[in-house]
Design a protein around this motif. Structure first.
Motif, short mmCIF file in Angstrom:
data_model
loop_
_atom_site.label_atom_id
_atom_site.label_comp_id
_atom_site.label_asym_id
_atom_site.label_seq_id
_atom_site.Cartn_x
_atom_site.Cartn_y
_atom_site.Cartn_z
N ASP A 7 0.83 -1.20 0.00
CA ASP A 7 0.00 0.00 0.00
C ASP A 7 0.87 1.26 0.00
O ASP A 7 2.06 1.19 0.27
CB ASP A 7 -0.90 0.00 1.24
CG ASP A 7 -2.35 -0.21 0.83
OD1 ASP A 7 -2.68 0.09 -0.33
OD2 ASP A 7 -3.13 -0.72 1.66
N LYS A 8 0.26 2.39 -0.28
CA LYS A 8 1.03 3.65 -0.27
C LYS A 8 1.39 4.04 1.15
O LYS A 8 0.85 5.02 1.67
CB LYS A 8 0.22 4.76 -0.92
CG LYS A 8 -0.03 4.60 -2.40
CD LYS A 8 -0.74 5.84 -2.94
CE LYS A 8 -1.08 5.70 -4.40
NZ LYS A 8 -1.75 6.89 -4.93
N GLN A 9 2.25 3.30 1.83
CA GLN A 9 2.62 3.67 3.19
C GLN A 9 4.07 4.15 3.21
O GLN A 9 4.32 5.36 3.20
CB GLN A 9 2.38 2.50 4.13
CG GLN A 9 0.87 2.30 4.30
CD GLN A 9 0.54 1.03 5.04
OE1 GLN A 9 1.31 0.09 5.09
NE2 GLN A 9 -0.64 1.01 5.66
N ILE A 10 5.00 3.20 3.25
CA ILE A 10 6.42 3.62 3.18
C ILE A 10 6.70 4.24 1.83
O ILE A 10 7.18 5.36 1.73
CB ILE A 10 7.37 2.42 3.37
CG1 ILE A 10 6.90 1.54 4.53
CG2 ILE A 10 8.80 2.91 3.58
CD1 ILE A 10 7.44 0.14 4.48
N HIS A 11 6.39 3.46 0.79
CA HIS A 11 6.68 3.91 -0.57
C HIS A 11 5.44 4.58 -1.13
O HIS A 11 4.33 4.31 -0.69
CB HIS A 11 7.12 2.73 -1.42
CG HIS A 11 8.18 1.89 -0.75
ND1 HIS A 11 9.40 2.39 -0.40
CD2 HIS A 11 8.14 0.61 -0.30
CE1 HIS A 11 10.10 1.43 0.20
NE2 HIS A 11 9.35 0.34 0.28
N SER A 12 5.63 5.42 -2.13
CA SER A 12 4.53 6.28 -2.58
C SER A 12 3.63 5.65 -3.63
O SER A 12 3.00 6.36 -4.41
CB SER A 12 5.11 7.58 -3.12
OG SER A 12 5.94 7.24 -4.21
N PHE A 13 3.63 4.33 -3.73
CA PHE A 13 2.80 3.69 -4.78
C PHE A 13 2.25 2.36 -4.27
O PHE A 13 2.78 1.77 -3.34
CB PHE A 13 3.64 3.46 -6.04
CG PHE A 13 4.83 2.57 -5.79
CD1 PHE A 13 4.73 1.20 -5.93
CD2 PHE A 13 6.04 3.11 -5.38
CE1 PHE A 13 5.81 0.38 -5.69
CE2 PHE A 13 7.13 2.29 -5.13
CZ PHE A 13 7.02 0.93 -5.28
N GLU A 14 1.16 1.93 -4.90
CA GLU A 14 0.60 0.61 -4.63
C GLU A 14 1.25 -0.44 -5.52
O GLU A 14 1.57 -0.17 -6.67
CB GLU A 14 -0.89 0.57 -5.01
CG GLU A 14 -1.77 1.48 -4.26
CD GLU A 14 -3.21 1.19 -4.65
OE1 GLU A 14 -4.04 1.11 -3.76
OE2 GLU A 14 -3.47 1.05 -5.88
N LYS A 115 13.80 1.28 4.92
CA LYS A 115 13.44 2.49 5.67
C LYS A 115 13.22 3.65 4.73
O LYS A 115 12.26 4.37 4.80
CB LYS A 115 14.54 2.79 6.70
CG LYS A 115 14.48 1.82 7.88
CD LYS A 115 15.81 1.68 8.57
CE LYS A 115 15.81 0.42 9.41
NZ LYS A 115 17.17 0.10 9.89
N LYS A 116 14.16 3.83 3.81
CA LYS A 116 14.01 4.91 2.82
C LYS A 116 12.98 4.50 1.77
O LYS A 116 13.04 3.38 1.26
CB LYS A 116 15.34 5.18 2.12
CG LYS A 116 16.29 6.05 2.93
CD LYS A 116 17.41 6.61 2.05
CE LYS A 116 18.57 5.62 2.02
NZ LYS A 116 19.70 6.06 1.21
N PRO A 117 12.04 5.40 1.45
CA PRO A 117 11.08 5.06 0.39
C PRO A 117 11.79 4.98 -0.97
O PRO A 117 12.73 5.71 -1.23
CB PRO A 117 10.09 6.22 0.42
CG PRO A 117 10.82 7.34 1.06
CD PRO A 117 11.85 6.75 1.99
#
Ligand SMILES: [Mg+2]
Ligand SMILES: [Mg+2]
Ligand SMILES: [Mg+2]
Ligand SMILES: [Mg+2]
Ligand SMILES: [Mg+2]
Ligand SMILES: [Mg+2]
Ligand SMILES: [Mg+2]
Ligand SMILES: [Mg+2]
Ligand SMILES: [Mg+2]
Ligand SMILES: [Mg+2]
Ligand SMILES: [Mg+2]
Ligand SMILES: [Mg+2]
Ligand SMILES: [Mg+2]
Ligand SMILES: [Mg+2]
Ligand SMILES: [Mg+2]
Ligand SMILES: [Mg+2]
Ligand SMILES: [Mg+2]
Ligand SMILES: [Mg+2]
Ligand SMILES: [Mg+2]
Ligand SMILES: [Mg+2]
Ligand SMILES: [Mg+2]
Ligand SMILES: [Mg+2]
Ligand SMILES: [Mg+2]
Ligand SMILES: [Mg+2]
Ligand SMILES: [Mg+2]
Ligand SMILES: [Mg+2]
Ligand SMILES: [Mg+2]
Ligand SMILES: [Mg+2]
Ligand SMILES: [Mg+2]
Ligand SMILES: [Mg+2]
Ligand SMILES: [Mg+2]
Lengths: 299, 299, 299, 299, 299
Positions: A7-14, A115-117
């Motif tokens: 989901d769009k949580q850590i990273h900005s895409f699904e 940790k890093k998106p």
């Protein structure tokens, strides 16, 4: 089966993973993410070759990964590899494939702990990288087989079907090589968008796999040539043996034939030691032939 | 083992030489010089192929030098070559490798006596240059072997295992050739930063090594072809001898067979000089066969 | 025969299909659409090779499609393929060919049902795409034949004319390959004007067909090599059998020849068990030869 | 030995020709004309390959010319060619070589009679042009040899060592070809400074020499293939003769063997014309074999 | 002989055709049209290869056309082709050649009837186009020969000299191929000045001729390979016949040899039906051998 891996949580895409979709499911996804009709058509074609395409900010990639469950006698692109279609935009990352692909789970697990998106194109780079590595196990297997047969050949074990085996290995390696080569253009186009370590890793993998299969093709070709040469050397050997035996026995057989004739008047037959003298002549002939062979280095 | 080969005295950078580091040591160095994680990972991979990378003003290069202690039967990249990882910035020059590399000491000694300061990229150029030269001794050795076997073949000495030897030489030369070819891209990228005589020396070395291995591959291929041809010529010779003997002896053996028959009424057997006449016929047949062979240039 | 396949209704151009035109008809069309004389000349030349040309906003393309009615023994460009000339501007799309081409009807039907208008260059892209696909059925046929002969060869069935068959297949495949290769330049030039999915489809088809014929050429070459090797292996086998028989029988025949001599004084002949002892000697000789063959792995 | 071939009179530069200099002489010249240390080092290396370099307005070129005094069995770069190092600036033109090179005198003589002054780079172009032409005489010699051996082969003269000769010719031609190929880059770089007829002449010479050696390599390869084929055809012929003789004589020898048996009851032996009937049978067998061979086109 | 083919009437330039000029005539022309000395030198060199040069608004081209009167056994550039030198400026078009070239008359006639004036570079394009077509008739001739020999080979006619013929065809085709390849660069340079249909025609001709000779080289190579394979198959056949005969007759000849021995005590000889039993044994042996061959698919 449609699964939301990410989901769009850590990273900005699904990340949507679609396994063996019905046409209906595929169309729903296509509508939801506004995927281009043409690309969806390509998804449905199981024989499609690897390619890279950009349409309206969506990157569409088709990969072919090595099928670890390929039948032992498979020797063409469809039999040895599996298609994965990927749609990749800022917001979503859709992977579509017929069978479950363990390496996608692996990537998913890894990415979840980041940790890093990362962005979706970096994920794409990673997926292509992993897909290239699916060609490593079959390469290792072929290399082991080549080493195995190499030893057999140099021990001069008779292997009547080796030619067939090498021919089949070559066809399989050739299919993998072609898929890897087609990846090059994908990497080239993707490298306009993705820089840095992810891309560098992918390029390293490409060079690695490319050289691995170059070496395999070389080895198989060399081994085939050696096998044929060894076979040809055996024929040489066989002919030498035949000739040596013939040259020894033909004069002797002629001599004993002469004294097997039934002429009334054959003085030699009456000579007391004729028989022993004949043996003497035959021994001398044998020695002469032997020395002649020695000088010619045939013995 | 970490050694500081060079302080910022004459030249404006430190040279840190790291031999067979523990993971702990490697991480410390990475932290101290802010090396990129991905590059450090590449350092840990012993099978990594040569490459050039730039990340934030640090040039990261992986080289593979020929391992002079390689096992005689080694024939792949890992068995024949050793990895050296190099991090190079304005301030530091870090070399990391598993085993002691004498050529680095040699470069260090040379550089210490320089009056004019050089920068770290010029040192890198020099290191790559020397690393290419590690492929010269094995090339010389293969060339000597090729000359040795060439002579043997033309003297028609029997060498049943030559095919295997040539095959192994080819595999070894092929590994060296590939490593040298991968250096080309490193040189190409480095040449954007380094100009002048150091780079020119490196390029000369590259062309030299490239041609040396081209020649070696050519020689081995030619020699293999010659060996097979000479072997095939020997078979021709063998067959000729067999045929000549057979053609001489088959009619004679037939003739003596005829007069070995036990028919009651065979007038020739009663003729007084039948036996001598038969010999006369056989001599004539032999002469005819001889002349026929002469005309065909088989004798 | 001139047919108007498409009026300026949905799409903004006319499609004129000209089948087997008389020179008169051709000249009328040339005048009506102001076609360049040179291009019309090219239309009249039945042997012309594929090409792409732009003159005054008219794109002129020559394609060659595989002729499904080609004679079985045809093996050159004229015998295996058919020329299609296409003039394409904003307003018109003229296709000129000697025989009816079903795939043009198919495209026409598809295009008629389109809701969104396409332009004439997009239609051209589609026509080239379909023309490439005419090379798929002959490829499939050759692949089936290759698989068929492959099996026969590995079952060691005797196929005296296979060499001829493979040679003919190769010539046919080579013609198709050449036509596909010439299409590449057309695609390259057209891709300056046409972007998007139509062009992508065309490029996919090109890569697909190119790889298909690469594989076919590879397969035929490999199969030819295998066939020759199998034939050569059979000769090896034949020679081995001959040599084995000769080596067994030559000493035996010599021995019985010795005791067939008619010397007056041959003590062995008088010995009571001479005959049985001779058989014993022959059995021993046979066993020795047998063991010798065993050790040499010839039996 | 240092000679001033040319003063700044007609042309605006000095030409200093240095033959077999001592290290001392070389260093003096280097100092006088401010030559770069690295380039002087290259001068001292007798094995250096052709190259082009520009340092501070001085063009430094290394050429390798064919050595007309090369030993007959020389087959590598050092044995067949001689190095010439050239430093070329606006004011001077320094040529350095180990042995006297007649073609430099020739150029010098020509240039002395020029009315229009030329610059030093134009002279360099001319020197490279002439250096390429030193590869023409060996090419002519190899071509003559190829023609000579071609004729021999087609007359089916036996030439047991031809394979070795062709192998040596190929190695020599290969060295020349490589030197010519390395000249291409020199020409390419020089052509940025020198335009017009001198450069055009040089390029013509390059294309000419390149094609000459292409043809030579092709010819040697073709001739080797032909030689091996002719040799193989001879073996075919030998086998045919052996087989024909065997097929004729084996049944006859069997028949006479039958009537050489000593059975008490063999009715044929008692028949009056048994002997003549046996001859009749043998004649019939011979005729049957003959006809069978005729039908198979073996006779 | 100097002829003015064309005055500045329709077209804006003169066409001077110079056939087999004396050096004097050549120098006069050079002076009249201010031709560059270097180019005139090239004109005098009969072996010069095709090239394109521009000096001061004069285009200088050397072509080589196929010589239809070439000697049948000619096989090099000088023997098979003729040089044409062309100087082309805005005002003049000078063609210089040793022998009369009918195709120039043909072009002249065509050009005379043109209504629209053309410029001299367009004429040059046309001349190059026609010069390429001089390579068509020899190509057709070689193709016919290849088809002729192909049929012969597949009918298994014995053609002992075919290898030589194919080798000569290959050398001839190779010369033509090289001349066509050298034309490519001329076309490339000329295409910067000449656009439109004339250039397109020339390019079409180039592609056509290039493919024609590619096909010819392929065909000759394939045919040579087939010829050698067929020859090798014949040897296989010969060996099989020899082996089959030997395997049938060697045991039989041994058996009759056994009963040809003269031992005093050989019980079989006394047995009443010994002779017939021996025949029975021999028939059984023959049947066993026959079945063994059948199972091995040798019969
Ligand atoms: Mg191994
Ligand atoms: Mg590669
Ligand atoms: Mg590679
Ligand atoms: Mg490996
Ligand atoms: Mg290898
Ligand atoms: Mg040597
Ligand atoms: Mg090189
Ligand atoms: Mg090279
Ligand atoms: Mg060397
Ligand atoms: Mg080379
Ligand atoms: Mg060489
Ligand atoms: Mg198959
Ligand atoms: Mg492709
Ligand atoms: Mg391809
Ligand atoms: Mg396929
Ligand atoms: Mg391919
Ligand atoms: Mg394949
Ligand atoms: Mg063979
Ligand atoms: Mg000749
Ligand atoms: Mg060339
Ligand atoms: Mg060339
Ligand atoms: Mg020549
Ligand atoms: Mg060439
Ligand atoms: Mg040639
Ligand atoms: Mg052979
Ligand atoms: Mg044909
Ligand atoms: Mg072409
Ligand atoms: Mg071509
Ligand atoms: Mg043709
Ligand atoms: Mg081709
Ligand atoms: Mg062809």
């Amino acid at each position: 089966m449609i699964a939301k891996l990410q989901d769009k949580q850590i990273h900005s895409f699904e990340w949507i993973d679609v396994v063996n979709p019905t046409t209906q499911e595929l169309l729903e996804i296509a509508e939801k993410y506004s995927l281009h009709t043409k690309s969806v058509e390509d998804c449905l074609e199981p024989e499609h070759l690897p390619k890279y395409e950009e349409i309206d900010n969506v990157v569409f990639v088709i990969l072919r990964v090595y099928d670890e469950n390929a039948k032992p006698n498979a020797d063409n692109i469809q039999g040895l590899t599996r298609k994965i279609a990927i749609f990749c935009s800022n917001d979503f990352f859709v992977t579509i494939h017929r069978t479950h692909q363990p390496f996608l789970d692996e990537i998913h697990k890894k990415v979840s702990f980041y940790k890093k998106p990362i962005n979706s194109l970096q994920l794409l780079t990673k997926v292509i990288d992993y897909s290239l590595h699916t060609y490593q196990p079959p390469a290792d297997k072929i290399e082991d087989l080549v080493d195995f047969y190499e030893e057999k050949i140099f021990l001069k074990t008779r292997l009547p079907d080796l030619l067939k085996t090498l021919y089949m290995l070559k066809r399989k390696a050739s299919v993998s090589k072609k898929m890897i080569t087609l990846t090059r253009e994908i990497i080239y186009k993707l490298s306009e968008h993705v820089k840095g370590p992810y891309m560098q890793d992918l390029k390293d993998s490409y060079v690695q796999m490319d050289i691995v299969y170059d070496e395999i093709m070389d080895s198989i070709n060399n081994l085939t040539a050696i096998y044929l040469s060894v076979a040809s050397q055996k024929t040489n050997e066989v002919m030498r043996v035949l000739t040596i035996f013939s040259v020894f026995f033909m004069p002797l057989t002629f001599i004993v034939g002469v004294y097997g004739m039934n002429f009334k008047y054959m003085p030699e037959l009456e000579v007391k030691n004729g028989y022993y003298l004949t043996w003497l002549v035959m021994v001398i002939v044998t020695i002469v032939v032997f020395l002649w062979f020695k000088r010619r280095k045939w013995l």
